[in-house]
Design an enzyme around this catalytic site. Structure first.
Site, PDB file in Angstrom:
ATOM      1  N   GLY A  21       0.834  -1.191   0.000  1.00  0.00           N
ATOM      2  CA  GLY A  21       0.000   0.000   0.000  1.00  0.00           C
ATOM      3  C   GLY A  21       0.867   1.238   0.000  1.00  0.00           C
ATOM      4  O   GLY A  21       2.097   1.167   0.148  1.00  0.00           O
ATOM      5  N   GLY A  59       1.646   5.170   4.697  1.00  0.00           N
ATOM      6  CA  GLY A  59       0.593   5.452   5.669  1.00  0.00           C
ATOM      7  C   GLY A  59      -0.678   4.658   5.471  1.00  0.00           C
ATOM      8  O   GLY A  59      -1.689   4.937   6.131  1.00  0.00           O
ATOM      9  N   ALA A  60      -0.654   3.648   4.599  1.00  0.00           N
ATOM     10  CA  ALA A  60      -1.868   2.868   4.342  1.00  0.00           C
ATOM     11  C   ALA A  60      -2.185   1.884   5.461  1.00  0.00           C
ATOM     12  O   ALA A  60      -3.319   1.424   5.575  1.00  0.00           O
ATOM     13  CB  ALA A  60      -1.738   2.118   3.014  1.00  0.00           C
ATOM     14  N   LYS A  90      -0.030  -0.949   6.138  1.00  0.00           N
ATOM     15  CA  LYS A  90       0.437  -2.291   5.768  1.00  0.00           C
ATOM     16  C   LYS A  90       1.254  -2.955   6.878  1.00  0.00           C
ATOM     17  O   LYS A  90       1.117  -4.156   7.125  1.00  0.00           O
ATOM     18  CB  LYS A  90       1.241  -2.238   4.464  1.00  0.00           C
ATOM     19  CG  LYS A  90       2.317  -1.188   4.419  1.00  0.00           C
ATOM     20  CD  LYS A  90       2.872  -1.021   3.019  1.00  0.00           C
ATOM     21  CE  LYS A  90       3.909   0.091   2.955  1.00  0.00           C
ATOM     22  NZ  LYS A  90       3.290   1.434   3.149  1.00  0.00           N
ATOM     23  N   GLU A 101       9.848  -4.262   6.435  1.00  0.00           N
ATOM     24  CA  GLU A 101      10.829  -3.464   5.696  1.00  0.00           C
ATOM     25  C   GLU A 101      11.675  -2.655   6.676  1.00  0.00           C
ATOM     26  O   GLU A 101      11.155  -2.054   7.629  1.00  0.00           O
ATOM     27  CB  GLU A 101      10.124  -2.529   4.718  1.00  0.00           C
ATOM     28  CG  GLU A 101      11.083  -1.800   3.815  1.00  0.00           C
ATOM     29  CD  GLU A 101      10.374  -1.029   2.723  1.00  0.00           C
ATOM     30  OE1 GLU A 101      11.041  -0.684   1.734  1.00  0.00           O
ATOM     31  OE2 GLU A 101       9.164  -0.788   2.846  1.00  0.00           O
ATOM     32  N   TYR A 156      13.836  13.314   1.661  1.00  0.00           N
ATOM     33  CA  TYR A 156      12.678  14.199   1.837  1.00  0.00           C
ATOM     34  C   TYR A 156      13.067  15.669   1.906  1.00  0.00           C
ATOM     35  O   TYR A 156      12.238  16.553   1.673  1.00  0.00           O
ATOM     36  CB  TYR A 156      11.899  13.802   3.097  1.00  0.00           C
ATOM     37  CG  TYR A 156      11.064  12.563   2.888  1.00  0.00           C
ATOM     38  CD1 TYR A 156      10.074  12.522   1.909  1.00  0.00           C
ATOM     39  CD2 TYR A 156      11.281  11.418   3.643  1.00  0.00           C
ATOM     40  CE1 TYR A 156       9.315  11.377   1.698  1.00  0.00           C
ATOM     41  CE2 TYR A 156      10.521  10.272   3.453  1.00  0.00           C
ATOM     42  CZ  TYR A 156       9.545  10.266   2.480  1.00  0.00           C
ATOM     43  OH  TYR A 156       8.794   9.135   2.269  1.00  0.00           O
ATOM     44  N   ASP A 211       5.392  -6.918   4.998  1.00  0.00           N
ATOM     45  CA  ASP A 211       4.691  -5.653   4.805  1.00  0.00           C
ATOM     46  C   ASP A 211       5.166  -4.934   3.541  1.00  0.00           C
ATOM     47  O   ASP A 211       4.975  -3.722   3.397  1.00  0.00           O
ATOM     48  CB  ASP A 211       4.835  -4.752   6.033  1.00  0.00           C
ATOM     49  CG  ASP A 211       6.251  -4.201   6.210  1.00  0.00           C
ATOM     50  OD1 ASP A 211       7.201  -4.759   5.609  1.00  0.00           O
ATOM     51  OD2 ASP A 211       6.408  -3.213   6.958  1.00  0.00           O
ATOM     52  N   GLU A 268       8.816  12.635   7.438  1.00  0.00           N
ATOM     53  CA  GLU A 268       7.658  12.425   6.560  1.00  0.00           C
ATOM     54  C   GLU A 268       6.666  13.583   6.580  1.00  0.00           C
ATOM     55  O   GLU A 268       5.739  13.619   5.761  1.00  0.00           O
ATOM     56  CB  GLU A 268       6.905  11.156   6.977  1.00  0.00           C
ATOM     57  CG  GLU A 268       7.635   9.863   6.717  1.00  0.00           C
ATOM     58  CD  GLU A 268       6.803   8.649   7.125  1.00  0.00           C
ATOM     59  OE1 GLU A 268       7.110   7.550   6.629  1.00  0.00           O
ATOM     60  OE2 GLU A 268       5.861   8.803   7.931  1.00  0.00           O
TER      61      GLU A 268
END
Length: 374
Positions: free
Chosen positions: A184, A187-188, A190, A208, A220, A259, A320
């Site tokens: 996903g 932030g989904a 998973k 991960e 970022y 994940d 993030e």
């Protein structure tokens, strides 16, 4: 790991489509209570204790995380949901479904709401015959005799006949799949879902290792400068992790959930890299991809962009917090293109935009049941 209990249930019906009643009860127990391990043959028997239509009776073995009191509550709700109407009388009645707890582990339970072992099971051939079929060597906790011997000692002279038709056992997740990859957008959810499934089904968990990547915070801040080293380092780490874990894991005997799936490397690279960098990256990826074991099931969690941003903000990773919706939409489009291009991928797409599977057990069960049923 949550404690798994083994319980044996008796199911009976003498109204309507009796085969359908039993199958519906089995399917609902599988969804609401736990995995069905064994199902006996169907036995046709006369009504016991009253004048009524013949019954179809079976026994099933169930593995459940529910304690005994939660179990009886669940089974009463299931009976009601399937149309059982209990009347305030002690007399036996016709019924479209009846579910009784016969045994729960090897426990002796005496409470206002539940008595286990079932106090009348030793008097009933329609219970002991199907139970002996699937649990003949199990000991009755009070009698200290095997169920097989209890049947031999039963004085019930009722006629009981096995019928040829069989019921379908819903396969537990751990029997259907060896390797599930949950994917996903950022932030989904998973990782949360992978952890919950791993705990529930006692599977090996592969997560991960994004937190160890030194290029991620730098990316970022300066995407153009750090995109290529970030994607290459992720690709190398994902390949090494999956290769090591899958090589040490017996996919024919065990259950693994991750994940991520390594194809996400190509999806993110397509979004972050320049055209020339992406072409070079894709050559490297193609060589690696051939060597990786493919999952039996690929679960994609879809979240709308607003919900993704909300989840990202909530989990509070500093690097993030400046992610923009446009970036998330590009990644979403990359997943969409991947999904539509994979013809041989066993795929399940779950829209979790309106679900809170972390805090709401019903929402979590919805996802698990979708995985079971695909």
């Amino acid at each position: 790991m949550k404690i798994q209990h083994t319980t044996y249930l008796s199911l009976g019906t003498n109204q309507g489509n009796k085969l359908e009643n039993l199958q519906n009860a089995i399917n609902t127990i599988d969804r609401e209570v736990g995995d069905i391990q064994k199902i006996s043959s169907i036995y046709k028997t006369p009504a016991w204790g009253f004048n009524g239509n013949d019954f179809y009776n079976i026994c099933i073995q169930v593995s459940t995380k529910q304690n005994s009191l939660k179990l009886i509550t669940s089974l009463l709700k299931i009976e009601k949901s399937l149309g059982r109407q209990r009347k305030k009388t002690k007399e036996y009645q016709n019924r479209n479904i009846d579910i009784d707890i016969l045994l729960f582990n090897d426990e002796i339970i005496l409470s206002e709401s539940l008595i286990v072992p079932h106090p009348k099971m030793l008097e009933r051939k329609f219970v002991l015959v199907p139970l002996a079929e699937i649990a003949g060597q199990i000991n009755h906790p009070i009698q200290k005799e095997s169920i097989k011997n209890c049947l031999l000692n039963c004085t019930d002279a009722s006629e009981i006949t096995a019928i040829e038709k069989q019921l379908k056992r819903p396969l537990p997740i751990i029997e259907k799949y060896n390797y599930i990859a949950i994917e996903g957008n950022i932030g989904a959810g998973k990782t949360s879902l992978a952890k919950m499934i791993s705990e529930d089904f006692n599977s090996k968990l592969v997560l991960e290792r994004f937190a160890d990547n030194p290029f991620l915070p730098k990316f970022y801040k300066d995407k153009e400068r750090y995109a290529f080293p970030l994607e290459m380092s992720f690709l190398a780490d994902r390949y090494q992790q999956l290769s090591d874990d899958l090589a040490q894991f017996d996919l024919f005997k065990n259950f693994l959930v991750s994940d991520y799936y390594i194809f996400k490397s190509l999806i993110f690279a397509q979004v972050t890299l320049s055209e020339d960098e992406y072409l070079l990256y894709r050559k490297m990826f193609t060589l690696i991809y051939k060597e990786i074991t493919k999952p039996d099931l690929y679960v994609y969690l879809y979240q709308n962009t607003d919900r993704l941003l909300e989840n990202i903000k909530k989990r509070g990773r500093n690097y993030e917090q400046n992610i923009e919706s446009a970036y998330l939409k590009k990644i979403q489009e990359g997943y969409k293109n991947f999904i539509t291009s994979q013809k041989d991928l066993n795929l399940l797409i779950v829209d979790v935009s309106e679900l809170d599977f972390v805090n709401n057990k019903k929402d979590y069960n919805k996802i698990v049941n979708k995985i079971k049923c695909i």
